[in-house]
Design a protein around this motif. Structure first.
Motif, short mmCIF file in Angstrom:
data_model
loop_
_atom_site.label_atom_id
_atom_site.label_comp_id
_atom_site.label_asym_id
_atom_site.label_seq_id
_atom_site.Cartn_x
_atom_site.Cartn_y
_atom_site.Cartn_z
N ARG A 67 7.59 -16.27 -3.40
CA ARG A 67 6.14 -16.20 -3.41
C ARG A 67 5.45 -15.01 -4.23
N ASP A 68 4.38 -15.31 -4.59
CA ASP A 68 3.49 -14.20 -5.36
C ASP A 68 3.05 -13.15 -4.16
N LEU A 69 3.67 -11.97 -4.03
CA LEU A 69 3.31 -11.18 -3.14
C LEU A 69 1.91 -10.49 -3.34
N THR A 70 1.45 -10.77 -4.40
CA THR A 70 -0.02 -9.94 -4.72
C THR A 70 -0.95 -10.98 -4.10
N LYS A 71 -0.62 -12.07 -3.61
CA LYS A 71 -1.67 -13.03 -2.90
C LYS A 71 -1.31 -13.10 -1.32
N ARG A 72 -2.35 -13.12 -0.58
CA ARG A 72 -2.11 -13.29 0.97
C ARG A 72 -1.56 -14.83 1.00
N GLY A 73 -0.36 -14.74 1.66
CA GLY A 73 0.25 -15.97 1.89
C GLY A 73 -0.13 -16.53 3.38
N ASP A 74 0.25 -17.87 3.52
CA ASP A 74 -0.01 -18.45 5.01
C ASP A 74 1.38 -18.79 5.35
N ARG A 75 2.59 -18.22 5.06
CA ARG A 75 3.79 -18.17 5.58
C ARG A 75 4.35 -16.80 5.28
N GLY A 76 5.64 -16.59 6.06
CA GLY A 76 6.19 -15.34 6.05
C GLY A 76 5.53 -14.29 6.64
N HIS A 77 5.91 -13.24 6.41
CA HIS A 77 5.43 -12.14 7.34
C HIS A 77 4.80 -10.81 6.49
N VAL A 78 5.43 -10.75 5.01
CA VAL A 78 4.50 -9.46 4.19
C VAL A 78 4.01 -9.92 3.05
N ASP A 79 3.10 -9.42 2.66
CA ASP A 79 2.63 -9.47 1.02
C ASP A 79 1.77 -8.34 1.05
N PHE A 80 1.14 -7.95 -0.42
CA PHE A 80 0.59 -6.64 -0.56
C PHE A 80 -0.86 -6.70 0.24
N PRO A 81 -1.61 -7.88 0.28
CA PRO A 81 -2.80 -8.05 0.90
C PRO A 81 -2.64 -7.77 2.55
N ARG A 82 -1.62 -8.31 3.08
CA ARG A 82 -1.41 -8.01 4.58
C ARG A 82 -0.99 -6.55 4.67
N LEU A 83 -0.21 -6.02 4.03
CA LEU A 83 0.06 -4.58 3.88
C LEU A 83 -0.90 -3.91 4.05
N ARG A 84 -2.19 -4.20 2.98
CA ARG A 84 -3.43 -3.25 3.14
C ARG A 84 -4.28 -3.75 4.42
N GLU A 85 -4.13 -4.96 5.02
CA GLU A 85 -4.79 -4.99 6.25
C GLU A 85 -4.29 -4.20 7.25
N ALA A 86 -2.99 -4.00 7.33
CA ALA A 86 -2.11 -3.28 8.28
C ALA A 86 -2.20 -1.89 7.98
N ASN A 87 -3.09 -1.32 6.95
CA ASN A 87 -2.96 -0.06 6.58
C ASN A 87 -1.41 0.59 6.14
N VAL A 88 -0.43 -0.10 5.87
CA VAL A 88 0.53 0.13 5.60
C VAL A 88 0.86 0.89 4.40
N ALA A 89 1.27 2.05 4.31
CA ALA A 89 1.34 3.10 3.09
C ALA A 89 2.74 2.77 2.43
N LEU A 90 3.88 2.40 3.02
CA LEU A 90 5.10 2.55 2.30
C LEU A 90 5.74 1.17 2.85
#
Length: 387
Positions: A67-90
């Motif tokens: 997957r392109d992890l820079t785009k919000r996915g409709d499957r799986g568990h993690v990508d950069f947009p969802r990390l931001r939505e969850a306020n994950v730092a690392l």
């Protein structure tokens, strides 16, 4: 000649269709969630979650699936947009280079058919990756580099203490900046070569688990056949990892390897995604003695989210596993290690992390303890031990 060209064209079309359909289908089957987003928690839990300065997860296999992890996915568990939505730092992105057919917690052979080979081909990766574990590993490393570069100033590839300090400083003014670290799940990825160990270090790898689901050149897996400790090569590799600044990850290692690493390692270790036998008695989980030895050497133990590590229902058992480590050795040694996108059924994707905070609050954890578990322990550990 014309028939040959037509046949080649048909095969090419089938191949291109496969690239666009097969990997997404496989991932959607292998990485579902029990409950789909959006997730809601109590106002008190959300308010506390929103106050957290540093949230971290120590194990995610999202690089495997193409997957392109820079785009919000409709499957799986993690990508950069969802990390931001969850306020994950690392986030620690981990590389899976080989997985045995029939993979199970009990016993796997070294010569079982490799599930990752057809996935690698189906993703359209270059032929040099099809049958080479080190090439697959370096390719996934390059993928993470490319994703971070594509994110621009919104992401940092964390390879050193200075990088982590830069991330912490950047997030003071912009909470959307995400840090990415790189690990390897299974030392077979370096194909028995210390030169390859140097190569993955140069590619940004800062954590390696000696074994995954089968025995390899390092020694025995918790799910293999031999139950062996470190081989001579494994000992040489651990020594070199200590010298380079690559953390040893004891998840999936045989008890003998855990003992050997703790006997010889000059650096603290990580267990990036695990459960504890005091909550779920499984051969992939840590005993009390192992937890105590890891803590005594300044290590960190990250609790996984899936039923094979914590049992069901998952969320109460995640909390119970965290509490177990806290009560045995102290809150400072426990963290989160979801195993997101690791071919597991997750109770929620990464945007559901506020549910963990709510569970910890309901279990009587203090705000300082919750901060520690959700990421402050990881931040402290890496500030103390990254070079």
């Amino acid at each position: 000649m014309k028939k040959t060209l037509i046949a080649f064209g048909v095969l090419l079309v089938i191949y291109l269709i496969g690239i666009n359909t097969i990997p997404p289908y496989i991932e959607s089957q292998r990485n579902p969630v029990v409950a789909s987003p959006p997730y809601t928690v109590s106002p008190a839990a959300q308010t506390l979650y929103d106050r957290l300065d540093f949230i971290s997860d120590l194990h995610c296999d999202a690089l495997l699936w193409g997957r392109d992890l820079t785009k919000r996915g409709d499957r799986g568990h993690v990508d950069f947009p969802r990390l931001r939505e969850a306020n994950v730092a690392l986030e620690m992105f981990t590389i899976v280079s080989k997985s045995p057919a029939g993979q199970n917690m009990k016993s796997n052979t070294t010569d079982a058919f490799d599930n990752i080979t057809p996935l690698t081909i189906a993703k359209g990766e270059a032929p040099q990756n099809w049958f080479s574990l080190i090439n697959r590993t370096l390719s996934q490393s390059k993928d993470l580099t490319d994703f971070v570069e594509k994110e621009g100033e919104k992401a940092l590839f964390i390879k050193s203490k200075a990088d982590l300090e830069q991330l912490i400083e950047a997030r003071k003014s912009d909470k959307t900046v995400v840090g990415a670290m790189l690990g390897i799940e299974g030392g077979h990825a370096i194909e028995g070569s210390l030169e390859n160990l140097e190569a993955v270090y140069e590619a940004g790898v800062r954590m390696i688990g000696p074994t995954h689901f089968f025995d390899n050149e390092f020694g025995g897996s918790a799910h293999g056949e031999s139950n062996a400790g470190l081989t001579d090569f494994g000992k040489a590799a651990v020594k070199r990892m200590n010298e380079l600044g690559i953390f040893v990850d004891l998840a999936h290692c045989s008890p003998a390897i855990i003992d050997d690493v703790l006997d010889m390692s000059t650096e603290p270790v990580i267990v990036s995604h695990t459960g504890v036998r005091g909550v779920l008695d499984s051969q992939r989980n840590l005993s009390d003695e192992q937890i105590q030895r890891i803590a005594s050497k300044g290590g960190i133990i990250a609790i996984a989210f899936f039923d094979g590590a914590v049992g069901t229902p998952e969320l109460p058992n995640i909390v119970a596993s965290i509490r177990y480590v806290r009560d045995l050795v102290g809150i400072e040694y426990v963290a989160l290690g979801s195993d997101y996108d690791g071919a597991v059924v997750a109770p929620f994707d990464i945007t559901g992390l506020p549910l963990v905070v709510e569970g910890l609050m309901e279990a009587g954890f203090t705000e300082d303890e919750i901060r520690a578990v959700m990421g402050e322990n990881v931040k402290r550990f890496f500030l103390a031990n990254l070079r």
